[in-house]
Design a protein around this motif. Structure first.
Motif, PDB file in Angstrom:
ATOM      1  N   GLY A 143       0.758  -1.246   0.000  1.00  0.00           N
ATOM      2  CA  GLY A 143       0.000   0.000   0.000  1.00  0.00           C
ATOM      3  C   GLY A 143       0.782   1.285   0.000  1.00  0.00           C
ATOM      4  O   GLY A 143       0.204   2.369   0.077  1.00  0.00           O
ATOM      5  N   GLY A 144       2.095   1.227  -0.114  1.00  0.00           N
ATOM      6  CA  GLY A 144       2.864   2.468  -0.134  1.00  0.00           C
ATOM      7  C   GLY A 144       4.354   2.216  -0.030  1.00  0.00           C
ATOM      8  O   GLY A 144       4.828   1.091  -0.195  1.00  0.00           O
ATOM      9  N   LEU A 145       5.088   3.288   0.255  1.00  0.00           N
ATOM     10  CA  LEU A 145       6.539   3.205   0.417  1.00  0.00           C
ATOM     11  C   LEU A 145       6.985   4.340   1.328  1.00  0.00           C
ATOM     12  O   LEU A 145       6.558   5.488   1.172  1.00  0.00           O
ATOM     13  CB  LEU A 145       7.246   3.329  -0.932  1.00  0.00           C
ATOM     14  N   ASP A 146       7.840   3.998   2.295  1.00  0.00           N
ATOM     15  CA  ASP A 146       8.371   4.990   3.233  1.00  0.00           C
ATOM     16  C   ASP A 146       9.892   4.990   3.319  1.00  0.00           C
ATOM     17  O   ASP A 146      10.485   5.991   3.705  1.00  0.00           O
ATOM     18  CB  ASP A 146       7.816   4.715   4.641  1.00  0.00           C
ATOM     19  N   ILE A 147      10.507   3.860   2.982  1.00  0.00           N
ATOM     20  CA  ILE A 147      11.941   3.677   3.218  1.00  0.00           C
ATOM     21  C   ILE A 147      12.571   2.991   2.006  1.00  0.00           C
ATOM     22  O   ILE A 147      12.021   2.017   1.490  1.00  0.00           O
ATOM     23  CB  ILE A 147      12.180   2.786   4.456  1.00  0.00           C
ATOM     24  N   LEU A 148      13.700   3.510   1.567  1.00  0.00           N
ATOM     25  CA  LEU A 148      14.480   2.863   0.510  1.00  0.00           C
ATOM     26  C   LEU A 148      15.904   2.668   0.991  1.00  0.00           C
ATOM     27  O   LEU A 148      16.544   3.615   1.460  1.00  0.00           O
ATOM     28  CB  LEU A 148      14.489   3.716  -0.762  1.00  0.00           C
TER      29      LEU A 148
ATOM     30  N   VAL B  19      16.661   5.835  -6.246  1.00  0.00           N
ATOM     31  CA  VAL B  19      16.391   7.015  -5.429  1.00  0.00           C
ATOM     32  C   VAL B  19      15.484   7.987  -6.172  1.00  0.00           C
ATOM     33  O   VAL B  19      14.554   8.560  -5.591  1.00  0.00           O
ATOM     34  CB  VAL B  19      17.711   7.696  -5.014  1.00  0.00           C
ATOM     35  N   ARG B  20      15.726   8.172  -7.466  1.00  0.00           N
ATOM     36  CA  ARG B  20      14.868   9.072  -8.241  1.00  0.00           C
ATOM     37  C   ARG B  20      13.418   8.609  -8.197  1.00  0.00           C
ATOM     38  O   ARG B  20      12.499   9.413  -7.984  1.00  0.00           O
ATOM     39  CB  ARG B  20      15.365   9.133  -9.692  1.00  0.00           C
ATOM     40  N   GLU B  21      13.184   7.297  -8.369  1.00  0.00           N
ATOM     41  CA  GLU B  21      11.818   6.774  -8.379  1.00  0.00           C
ATOM     42  C   GLU B  21      11.177   6.875  -7.000  1.00  0.00           C
ATOM     43  O   GLU B  21      10.010   7.255  -6.870  1.00  0.00           O
ATOM     44  CB  GLU B  21      11.832   5.315  -8.841  1.00  0.00           C
ATOM     45  N   ALA B  22      11.938   6.553  -5.961  1.00  0.00           N
ATOM     46  CA  ALA B  22      11.395   6.620  -4.605  1.00  0.00           C
ATOM     47  C   ALA B  22      11.089   8.064  -4.209  1.00  0.00           C
ATOM     48  O   ALA B  22      10.035   8.341  -3.616  1.00  0.00           O
ATOM     49  CB  ALA B  22      12.377   6.000  -3.613  1.00  0.00           C
ATOM     50  N   PHE B  23      11.992   8.982  -4.530  1.00  0.00           N
ATOM     51  CA  PHE B  23      11.761  10.381  -4.173  1.00  0.00           C
ATOM     52  C   PHE B  23      10.538  10.933  -4.892  1.00  0.00           C
ATOM     53  O   PHE B  23       9.761  11.706  -4.319  1.00  0.00           O
ATOM     54  CB  PHE B  23      12.996  11.220  -4.487  1.00  0.00           C
ATOM     55  N   ALA B  24      10.340  10.543  -6.146  1.00  0.00           N
ATOM     56  CA  ALA B  24       9.143  10.980  -6.871  1.00  0.00           C
ATOM     57  C   ALA B  24       7.881  10.521  -6.142  1.00  0.00           C
ATOM     58  O   ALA B  24       6.913  11.283  -5.987  1.00  0.00           O
ATOM     59  CB  ALA B  24       9.163  10.436  -8.293  1.00  0.00           C
ATOM     60  N   HIS B  25       7.893   9.278  -5.657  1.00  0.00           N
ATOM     61  CA  HIS B  25       6.746   8.758  -4.906  1.00  0.00           C
ATOM     62  C   HIS B  25       6.560   9.535  -3.598  1.00  0.00           C
ATOM     63  O   HIS B  25       5.433   9.909  -3.245  1.00  0.00           O
ATOM     64  CB  HIS B  25       6.952   7.276  -4.609  1.00  0.00           C
ATOM     65  N   PHE B  26       7.646   9.780  -2.894  1.00  0.00           N
ATOM     66  CA  PHE B  26       7.551  10.526  -1.635  1.00  0.00           C
ATOM     67  C   PHE B  26       6.990  11.927  -1.867  1.00  0.00           C
ATOM     68  O   PHE B  26       6.095  12.381  -1.139  1.00  0.00           O
ATOM     69  CB  PHE B  26       8.940  10.649  -0.981  1.00  0.00           C
ATOM     70  N   LYS B  27       7.505  12.610  -2.864  1.00  0.00           N
ATOM     71  CA  LYS B  27       7.097  13.995  -3.107  1.00  0.00           C
ATOM     72  C   LYS B  27       5.651  14.080  -3.562  1.00  0.00           C
ATOM     73  O   LYS B  27       4.886  14.942  -3.098  1.00  0.00           O
ATOM     74  CB  LYS B  27       8.031  14.633  -4.149  1.00  0.00           C
ATOM     75  N   GLN B  28       5.256  13.183  -4.447  1.00  0.00           N
ATOM     76  CA  GLN B  28       3.876  13.200  -4.961  1.00  0.00           C
ATOM     77  C   GLN B  28       2.855  12.895  -3.881  1.00  0.00           C
ATOM     78  O   GLN B  28       1.707  13.352  -3.939  1.00  0.00           O
ATOM     79  CB  GLN B  28       3.735  12.193  -6.102  1.00  0.00           C
ATOM     80  N   ASN B  29       3.267  12.129  -2.871  1.00  0.00           N
ATOM     81  CA  ASN B  29       2.330  11.718  -1.820  1.00  0.00           C
ATOM     82  C   ASN B  29       2.616  12.377  -0.476  1.00  0.00           C
ATOM     83  O   ASN B  29       2.050  11.962   0.548  1.00  0.00           O
ATOM     84  CB  ASN B  29       2.380  10.197  -1.673  1.00  0.00           C
ATOM     85  N   ALA B  30       3.461  13.408  -0.488  1.00  0.00           N
ATOM     86  CA  ALA B  30       3.797  14.162   0.726  1.00  0.00           C
ATOM     87  C   ALA B  30       4.251  13.237   1.858  1.00  0.00           C
ATOM     88  O   ALA B  30       3.803  13.347   3.002  1.00  0.00           O
ATOM     89  CB  ALA B  30       2.616  15.025   1.175  1.00  0.00           C
ATOM     90  N   ILE B  31       5.148  12.312   1.526  1.00  0.00           N
ATOM     91  CA  ILE B  31       5.666  11.348   2.500  1.00  0.00           C
ATOM     92  C   ILE B  31       7.068  11.786   2.931  1.00  0.00           C
ATOM     93  O   ILE B  31       7.944  11.979   2.079  1.00  0.00           O
ATOM     94  CB  ILE B  31       5.732   9.936   1.886  1.00  0.00           C
ATOM     95  N   PRO B  32       7.315  11.961   4.223  1.00  0.00           N
ATOM     96  CA  PRO B  32       8.668  12.300   4.700  1.00  0.00           C
ATOM     97  C   PRO B  32       9.548  11.055   4.709  1.00  0.00           C
ATOM     98  O   PRO B  32       9.877  10.489   5.748  1.00  0.00           O
ATOM     99  CB  PRO B  32       8.425  12.837   6.113  1.00  0.00           C
ATOM    100  N   GLY B  33       9.904  10.606   3.520  1.00  0.00           N
ATOM    101  CA  GLY B  33      10.578   9.324   3.359  1.00  0.00           C
ATOM    102  C   GLY B  33      11.997   9.304   3.890  1.00  0.00           C
ATOM    103  O   GLY B  33      12.597  10.331   4.209  1.00  0.00           O
ATOM    104  N   ARG B  34      12.516   8.085   3.966  1.00  0.00           N
ATOM    105  CA  ARG B  34      13.893   7.859   4.407  1.00  0.00           C
ATOM    106  C   ARG B  34      14.637   7.105   3.311  1.00  0.00           C
ATOM    107  O   ARG B  34      14.199   6.031   2.873  1.00  0.00           O
ATOM    108  CB  ARG B  34      13.914   7.022   5.691  1.00  0.00           C
ATOM    109  N   ILE B  35      15.752   7.671   2.874  1.00  0.00           N
ATOM    110  CA  ILE B  35      16.586   7.034   1.857  1.00  0.00           C
ATOM    111  C   ILE B  35      17.948   6.766   2.462  1.00  0.00           C
ATOM    112  O   ILE B  35      18.603   7.671   2.988  1.00  0.00           O
ATOM    113  CB  ILE B  35      16.714   7.918   0.601  1.00  0.00           C
ATOM    114  N   ILE B  36      18.367   5.505   2.405  1.00  0.00           N
ATOM    115  CA  ILE B  36      19.649   5.103   2.974  1.00  0.00           C
ATOM    116  C   ILE B  36      20.437   4.404   1.872  1.00  0.00           C
ATOM    117  O   ILE B  36      20.054   3.331   1.401  1.00  0.00           O
ATOM    118  CB  ILE B  36      19.450   4.163   4.174  1.00  0.00           C
ATOM    119  N   THR B  37      21.507   5.024   1.443  1.00  0.00           N
ATOM    120  CA  THR B  37      22.378   4.431   0.432  1.00  0.00           C
ATOM    121  C   THR B  37      23.529   3.723   1.134  1.00  0.00           C
ATOM    122  O   THR B  37      23.805   3.966   2.309  1.00  0.00           O
ATOM    123  CB  THR B  37      22.930   5.493  -0.527  1.00  0.00           C
TER     124      THR B  37
END
Length: 312
Positions: A81-86, A121-139
């Motif tokens: 149902g969504g994504l919060d962490i990559l 990261v580009r795909e995950a950030f697009a999802h976060f921004k479009q859905n106003a999600i304060p996501g976490r990206i860990i490389t």
């Protein structure tokens, strides 16, 4: 610090460090998308997390392309149902010294590590921004990317590039409330098992004993689980103020790596001509001014040296 209700993607998580990260995220409550190129390996990882009492599903895809990145994000949305962490962990090695390294060796490593991190990261950030999600990206970075290592031109370039991208993305993602950091793990892997220097540490780990203090404390070298806690922490709400950082973890040690900064600064009115540089070369570029490169491992204590038959 609970990750209940969160959804995570961990690339390259069928086994090794990636699986340890995925298991820890699941242990803290996140549903996890496992990613691997081998369907059987991915299925086994999902089964392990389910057996732990967690929730997991898999997306089988070779990381690198935009299509693979889209499939990963779509898999998270469709399954949970969504994504919060990559967590971008996927990687391969093609170690060779410069004159022996082929174009294919270079391109393969750059494609998976560097481009794979970029596309995911580009795909995950697009999802976060479009859905106003304060996501976490860990490389995932590497000491090789910070210091260099013999025979790893491709890997060093990729890992250094990842940290450079993280510092740029932290600026671009700040307004969206998305954090992005790079973890620099120092842990036992399939590769370190072949290195005689780490023999006693690997033996202890495989026998269920704690690694000797020399490895855990002095070298900051440990197990995958020693790194997994940092991954889960950076994915949590408590880490909302941490972004743009390169953080090392291994054994008993945690390190925040500095940004590259000038070690010396000299001024000369009119600038530095060829002759001026010649006249001042010893002062400007003497031994104390030049910076080190590569990692210098500490001498092994006698009791931790590899057995003679296995030494190289």
């Amino acid at each position: 610090m609970s990750l209940n209700g969160k959804v995570a993607i961990v690339t390259g998580s069928g086994q090794g460090l990636g699986l340890a990260y995925a298991r820890e995220l699941a242990r803290q409550g996140a549903a996890v998308i496992i990613n691997d190129v081998n369907p059987d390996t991915a299925a086994q990882a999902v089964a392990i997390i389910n057996a732990d009492g967690g929730r997991a599903a898999s997306v089988v895809a070779p990381v690198g392309t935009a299509e693979a990145a889209r499939a990963l994000v779509a898999g998270a949305v469709e399954n949970f149902g969504g994504l919060d962490i990559l967590v971008t962990n996927a990687g391969i090695l093609r170690d060779k010294s410069l004159l022996k390294m082929t174009d294919e060796d270079f391109d393969l490593v750059i494609n998976v590590h560097l481009k794979g991190t970029f596309t995911c990261v580009r795909e995950a950030f697009a999802h976060f921004k479009q859905n106003a999600i304060p996501g976490r990206i860990i490389t995932i970075g590497s000491p090789t990317g910070q210091r260099g290592n013999f025979g790893q031109t491709n890997y060093a370039a990729a890992k250094a590039g990842i940290v450079g991208m993280v510092r740029t993305w932290a600026l671009e993602m700040k307004k969206s409330g998305v954090t992005v950091n790079s973890v620099i793990p120092v842990a036992a892997t399939a590769m370190t098992k072949t290195v005689p220097y780490f023999q006693k540490a690997i033996e202890a780990d495989e026998m269920g004993r704690s690694m000797p203090s020399f490895f855990r404390h002095d070298l900051g070298f440990g197990t995958a689980q020693d790194v997994a806690g940092l991954i889960a922490f950076l994915a949590s709400d408590q880490a909302a103020g941490i972004t743009g950082q390169a953080i090392g973890a291994g054994g008993d040690r945690l390190q925040v790596w500095s940004h590259p900064t000038a070690a010396t600064t000299e001024y000369r009115e009119g600038g530095w001509s060829y002759q001026a540089l010649q006249d001042n070369a010893l002062r400007l570029f003497g031994h104390e001014a030049l910076q080190s490169y590569g990692e210098d491992l500490l001498p092994l204590p006698e009791e931790l040296r590899p057995e003679p038959a296995q030494a190289q």
